[in-house]
Design a protein around this motif. Structure first.
Motif, PDB file in Angstrom:
ATOM      1  N   GLY A  89      83.130  65.951   4.488  1.00  0.00           N
ATOM      2  CA  GLY A  89      83.012  64.631   3.886  1.00  0.00           C
ATOM      3  C   GLY A  89      81.700  64.472   3.144  1.00  0.00           C
ATOM      4  N   SER A  90      81.151  63.254   3.204  1.00  0.00           N
ATOM      5  CA  SER A  90      79.939  62.921   2.439  1.00  0.00           C
ATOM      6  C   SER A  90      78.664  63.136   3.229  1.00  0.00           C
ATOM      7  CB  SER A  90      79.995  61.450   2.003  1.00  0.00           C
ATOM      8  OG  SER A  90      80.093  60.612   3.144  1.00  0.00           O
ATOM      9  N   THR A  91      78.767  63.760   4.408  1.00  0.00           N
ATOM     10  CA  THR A  91      77.573  63.919   5.241  1.00  0.00           C
ATOM     11  C   THR A  91      76.506  64.738   4.541  1.00  0.00           C
ATOM     12  OG1 THR A  91      79.039  63.921   7.140  1.00  0.00           O
ATOM     13  CG2 THR A  91      76.770  64.622   7.512  1.00  0.00           C
ATOM     14  N   ASP A  92      76.925  65.875   3.972  1.00  0.00           N
ATOM     15  CA  ASP A  92      75.948  66.758   3.334  1.00  0.00           C
ATOM     16  C   ASP A  92      75.196  66.046   2.230  1.00  0.00           C
ATOM     17  OD1 ASP A  92      77.182  68.460   5.006  1.00  0.00           O
ATOM     18  OD2 ASP A  92      78.192  69.659   3.471  1.00  0.00           O
ATOM     19  N   GLU A  93      75.947  65.410   1.382  1.00  0.00           N
ATOM     20  CA  GLU A  93      75.334  64.774   0.219  1.00  0.00           C
ATOM     21  C   GLU A  93      74.399  63.649   0.627  1.00  0.00           C
ATOM     22  OE1 GLU A  93      76.689  62.296  -3.778  1.00  0.00           O
ATOM     23  OE2 GLU A  93      78.186  63.228  -2.486  1.00  0.00           O
ATOM     24  N   GLN A  94      74.817  62.775   1.549  1.00  0.00           N
ATOM     25  CA  GLN A  94      73.990  61.620   1.894  1.00  0.00           C
ATOM     26  C   GLN A  94      72.771  62.019   2.700  1.00  0.00           C
ATOM     27  OE1 GLN A  94      75.539  57.967   3.041  1.00  0.00           O
ATOM     28  NE2 GLN A  94      77.482  58.153   1.959  1.00  0.00           N
ATOM     29  N   LEU A  95      72.951  62.939   3.652  1.00  0.00           N
ATOM     30  CA  LEU A  95      71.800  63.350   4.441  1.00  0.00           C
ATOM     31  C   LEU A  95      70.779  64.090   3.591  1.00  0.00           C
ATOM     32  CD1 LEU A  95      73.235  64.467   7.870  1.00  0.00           C
ATOM     33  CD2 LEU A  95      71.735  62.555   7.407  1.00  0.00           C
ATOM     34  N   ALA A  96      71.276  64.907   2.660  1.00  0.00           N
ATOM     35  CA  ALA A  96      70.348  65.641   1.805  1.00  0.00           C
ATOM     36  C   ALA A  96      69.513  64.701   0.955  1.00  0.00           C
ATOM     37  CB  ALA A  96      71.121  66.605   0.903  1.00  0.00           C
ATOM     38  N   ARG A  97      69.998  63.506   0.733  1.00  0.00           N
ATOM     39  CA  ARG A  97      69.255  62.519  -0.066  1.00  0.00           C
ATOM     40  C   ARG A  97      68.340  61.653   0.783  1.00  0.00           C
ATOM     41  NH1 ARG A  97      73.782  60.207  -4.315  1.00  0.00           N
ATOM     42  NH2 ARG A  97      74.174  62.185  -5.407  1.00  0.00           N
ATOM     43  N   GLY A  98      68.345  61.857   2.080  1.00  0.00           N
ATOM     44  CA  GLY A  98      67.344  61.152   2.891  1.00  0.00           C
ATOM     45  C   GLY A  98      67.888  60.299   3.993  1.00  0.00           C
ATOM     46  N   GLY A  99      69.190  60.144   4.151  1.00  0.00           N
ATOM     47  CA  GLY A  99      69.672  59.334   5.261  1.00  0.00           C
ATOM     48  C   GLY A  99      71.158  59.212   5.257  1.00  0.00           C
ATOM     49  N   ALA A 100      71.716  59.014   6.436  1.00  0.00           N
ATOM     50  CA  ALA A 100      73.163  58.925   6.573  1.00  0.00           C
ATOM     51  C   ALA A 100      73.647  57.503   6.690  1.00  0.00           C
ATOM     52  CB  ALA A 100      73.606  59.707   7.812  1.00  0.00           C
ATOM     53  N   ASP A 101      72.761  56.563   6.737  1.00  0.00           N
ATOM     54  CA  ASP A 101      73.191  55.183   6.906  1.00  0.00           C
ATOM     55  C   ASP A 101      73.253  54.439   5.597  1.00  0.00           C
ATOM     56  OD1 ASP A 101      70.582  55.095   6.336  1.00  0.00           O
ATOM     57  OD2 ASP A 101      69.974  53.873   8.050  1.00  0.00           O
ATOM     58  N   GLY A 102      73.117  55.149   4.489  1.00  0.00           N
ATOM     59  CA  GLY A 102      73.186  54.488   3.194  1.00  0.00           C
ATOM     60  C   GLY A 102      71.901  53.867   2.752  1.00  0.00           C
ATOM     61  N   GLN A 103      70.894  53.817   3.636  1.00  0.00           N
ATOM     62  CA  GLN A 103      69.616  53.192   3.294  1.00  0.00           C
ATOM     63  C   GLN A 103      68.439  54.117   3.577  1.00  0.00           C
ATOM     64  OE1 GLN A 103      69.374  49.474   5.332  1.00  0.00           O
ATOM     65  NE2 GLN A 103      71.113  48.586   4.262  1.00  0.00           N
ATOM     66  N   GLY A 104      68.729  55.378   3.921  1.00  0.00           N
ATOM     67  CA  GLY A 104      67.652  56.330   4.097  1.00  0.00           C
ATOM     68  C   GLY A 104      66.930  56.229   5.414  1.00  0.00           C
ATOM     69  N   HIS A 105      67.536  55.621   6.450  1.00  0.00           N
ATOM     70  CA  HIS A 105      66.848  55.457   7.723  1.00  0.00           C
ATOM     71  C   HIS A 105      67.216  56.537   8.735  1.00  0.00           C
ATOM     72  CE1 HIS A 105      65.297  51.772   6.263  1.00  0.00           C
ATOM     73  NE2 HIS A 105      66.451  51.120   6.291  1.00  0.00           N
ATOM     74  N   GLY A 106      68.304  57.300   8.486  1.00  0.00           N
ATOM     75  CA  GLY A 106      68.759  58.277   9.465  1.00  0.00           C
ATOM     76  C   GLY A 106      67.748  59.369   9.720  1.00  0.00           C
ATOM     77  N   LEU A 107      67.534  60.215   8.725  1.00  0.00           N
ATOM     78  CA  LEU A 107      66.586  61.320   8.884  1.00  0.00           C
ATOM     79  C   LEU A 107      65.151  60.826   9.013  1.00  0.00           C
ATOM     80  CD1 LEU A 107      67.812  64.158   6.505  1.00  0.00           C
ATOM     81  CD2 LEU A 107      67.751  64.129   8.985  1.00  0.00           C
ATOM     82  N   ILE A 108      64.838  59.716   8.352  1.00  0.00           N
ATOM     83  CA  ILE A 108      63.472  59.176   8.467  1.00  0.00           C
ATOM     84  C   ILE A 108      63.167  58.816   9.916  1.00  0.00           C
ATOM     85  CG2 ILE A 108      61.972  57.261   7.825  1.00  0.00           C
ATOM     86  CD1 ILE A 108      63.330  57.215   5.124  1.00  0.00           C
ATOM     87  N   GLY A 109      64.111  58.138  10.576  1.00  0.00           N
ATOM     88  CA  GLY A 109      63.905  57.789  11.974  1.00  0.00           C
ATOM     89  C   GLY A 109      63.792  59.020  12.857  1.00  0.00           C
ATOM     90  N   MET A 110      64.627  60.056  12.570  1.00  0.00           N
ATOM     91  CA  MET A 110      64.533  61.288  13.348  1.00  0.00           C
ATOM     92  C   MET A 110      63.168  61.941  13.190  1.00  0.00           C
ATOM     93  SD  MET A 110      68.206  63.177  12.820  1.00  0.00           S
ATOM     94  CE  MET A 110      69.759  62.343  13.115  1.00  0.00           C
ATOM     95  N   ARG A 111      62.695  62.022  11.957  1.00  0.00           N
ATOM     96  CA  ARG A 111      61.400  62.673  11.720  1.00  0.00           C
ATOM     97  C   ARG A 111      60.263  61.893  12.381  1.00  0.00           C
ATOM     98  NH1 ARG A 111      62.191  66.778   8.274  1.00  0.00           N
ATOM     99  NH2 ARG A 111      63.943  66.650   6.805  1.00  0.00           N
ATOM    100  N   GLU A 112      60.360  60.582  12.369  1.00  0.00           N
ATOM    101  CA  GLU A 112      59.331  59.790  13.034  1.00  0.00           C
ATOM    102  C   GLU A 112      59.322  60.045  14.536  1.00  0.00           C
ATOM    103  OE1 GLU A 112      60.012  55.774  11.987  1.00  0.00           O
ATOM    104  OE2 GLU A 112      59.076  55.933  10.011  1.00  0.00           O
ATOM    105  N   ARG A 113      60.516  60.128  15.125  1.00  0.00           N
ATOM    106  CA  ARG A 113      60.587  60.405  16.556  1.00  0.00           C
ATOM    107  C   ARG A 113      60.022  61.792  16.870  1.00  0.00           C
ATOM    108  NH1 ARG A 113      63.414  56.992  19.639  1.00  0.00           N
ATOM    109  NH2 ARG A 113      64.816  55.498  18.652  1.00  0.00           N
ATOM    110  N   ILE A 114      60.408  62.780  16.067  1.00  0.00           N
ATOM    111  CA  ILE A 114      59.915  64.137  16.284  1.00  0.00           C
ATOM    112  C   ILE A 114      58.403  64.183  16.105  1.00  0.00           C
ATOM    113  CG2 ILE A 114      59.949  66.485  15.392  1.00  0.00           C
ATOM    114  CD1 ILE A 114      62.389  65.898  16.950  1.00  0.00           C
ATOM    115  N   GLY A 115      57.891  63.482  15.109  1.00  0.00           N
ATOM    116  CA  GLY A 115      56.454  63.485  14.865  1.00  0.00           C
ATOM    117  C   GLY A 115      55.666  62.872  16.004  1.00  0.00           C
TER     118      GLY A 115
END
Length: 401
Positions: free
Chosen positions: A347-373
């Motif tokens: 589906g659209s997971t690859d495309e949206q996550l590669a652009r910075g987030g899976a929630d349509g607003q760029g908070h998915g990967l950003i939140g993960m990176r903040e937690r990891i950091g």
């Protein structure tokens, strides 16, 4: 008493005026038998000394300079020292405590000269010749003895200046520490808000997505399979209750410590099977495996692992497409913990996550990176070869000694 002291510190001319009155009183009771213009000169000198004492702290440089010139004029005019001459001690102190550096040195020089000039004034012969009648060493001793009070007053003034500078430095340091404390408090508040926002995002995104999937399934099978629709509605109710529990637990940190103790601990790695079972119930097949020797982890790492898995599976369910499956693997290493979440979606997971987030607003990967950091870890996210998406998190662990 404290208020009185504070008021007196704020009105130094009142205190200095009181000291000037004492100097005038000493002059009035001194044995001054001079008459005529000579006595008038003594009175004028005493009044000038008192006036300079009143304004000495407002204009210390001008006052000390004027007092030195007045003293020299008194010696030149052969005006004998009187009770008002004690004011010169105050001017030496003022120059050392409040004056500029050159004024302080000038006050010290005047104090050192006061002894010889006083001896010279008292021991002049009638024809204005040099002092006589005493030995050189006797006059030197008398001069040194008369200069000693002035030197002591100058040293007292220097001590007062150092003490005042030290107090100013302490006040400045206290202000800086207060500003730093306020700044740290603001940073802590911002960090806490960000943490709460991440927690709310994870809780709402995961549970709401499960409820939406179950609601769509119940609507689809409502007519043909009422039993399955009933199970889906039960899952929706259970997921909603779980979401309320997690939100109450999260918002409990904003309340008092007593209220916060009523809520259960934050989710951990041990609760991953329950999370995966809930995801499977929502219709997403998930494989789960662990390797290495499981052990107790820091609470920050526990919560980070749980939330990353939760967020990643929510993204798979949203954007993985039809017939998608996922795999979760947790590896307990000697020095770090490896978490792998991957899917085979189209589906659209690859495309949206590669652009910075899976929630349509760029908070998915950003939140993960903040937690990891926050736990000094690293995150690698991107498309898998052959399709799907992969998230790999590495969290460092403290080795046992």
């Amino acid at each position: 008493m404290h208020r009185l002291n504070a008021w007196l510190r704020g009105h130094p001319m009142v205190v200095d005026g009181a000291w000037a009155s004492i100097v005038l009183f000493l002059f009035a009771v001194s044995n001054d038998t001079n008459a005529g213009s000579y006595r008038l000169t003594s009175i004028l000198t005493a009044l000038l000394i008192a006036l300079l004492m009143v304004v000495r702290r407002r204009w210390p440089d001008v006052t000390v300079t004027a007092a030195l010139l007045l003293g020299l004029a008194q010696v030149a005019a052969n005006v004998d020292p009187s009770g008002s001459s004690i004011g010169y001690l105050v001017f030496v102190y003022t120059g050392a405590a409040f004056g500029r550096p050159w004024i302080s040195r000038l006050a010290l020089a005047g104090g050192l000269l006061s002894g010889p000039l006083t001896v010279h004034s008292f021991h002049k012969t009638s024809d204005g010749g040099p002092p006589g009648g005493n030995s050189f060493w006797g006059l030197a001793f008398t001069s040194a003895l008369l200069s000693t009070p002035f030197v002591l007053c100058w040293a007292w003034g220097r001590l007062t200046r150092v003490r005042r500078a030290y107090l100013v430095e302490l006040e400045d340091r206290a202000e800086r520490l207060e500003r730093e404390r306020d700044a740290q408090a603001k940073v802590a508040v911002a960090a806490e808000r960000a943490r709460i926002a991440r927690e709310l995002h994870d809780v709402v995104a995961h549970n709401v997505s499960v409820m939406i999937v179950q609601a769509d399934g119940a609507a689809y099978v409502m007519d043909n399979s009422p039993h399955q629709a009933k199970e889906a509605l039960a899952t929706i109710a259970s997921t909603g209750r779980q979401a309320l529990v997690e939100m109450r637990r999260l918002l409990g940190v904003l309340r008092s410590a007593d209220a916060a103790e009523e809520y259960v601990p934050q989710p951990s790695v041990e609760e991953l099977p329950e999370l995966l079972e809930q995801v499977r119930t929502a219709g997403l097949p998930v494989e789960f495996s662990t390797s290495g020797e499981p052990r107790e982890l820091p609470r920050g790492v526990e919560l980070t692992v749980y939330r990353i898995v939760q967020e990643a599976l929510t993204n798979v369910r949203k954007h993985g497409g039809p017939n998608v499956s996922a795999r979760v693997a947790v590896d307990f290493g000697d020095r770090d913990l490896n978490v792998l979440i991957e899917d085979d979606g189209r589906g659209s997971t690859d495309e949206q996550l590669a652009r910075g987030g899976a929630d349509g607003q760029g908070h998915g990967l950003i939140g993960m990176r903040e937690r990891i950091g926050m736990v000094s870890g690293s995150l690698d996210a991107g498309p898998r070869p052959g399709g799907g998406f992969r998230i790999r998190a590495v969290l460092p662990l403290k080795t046992a000694k």
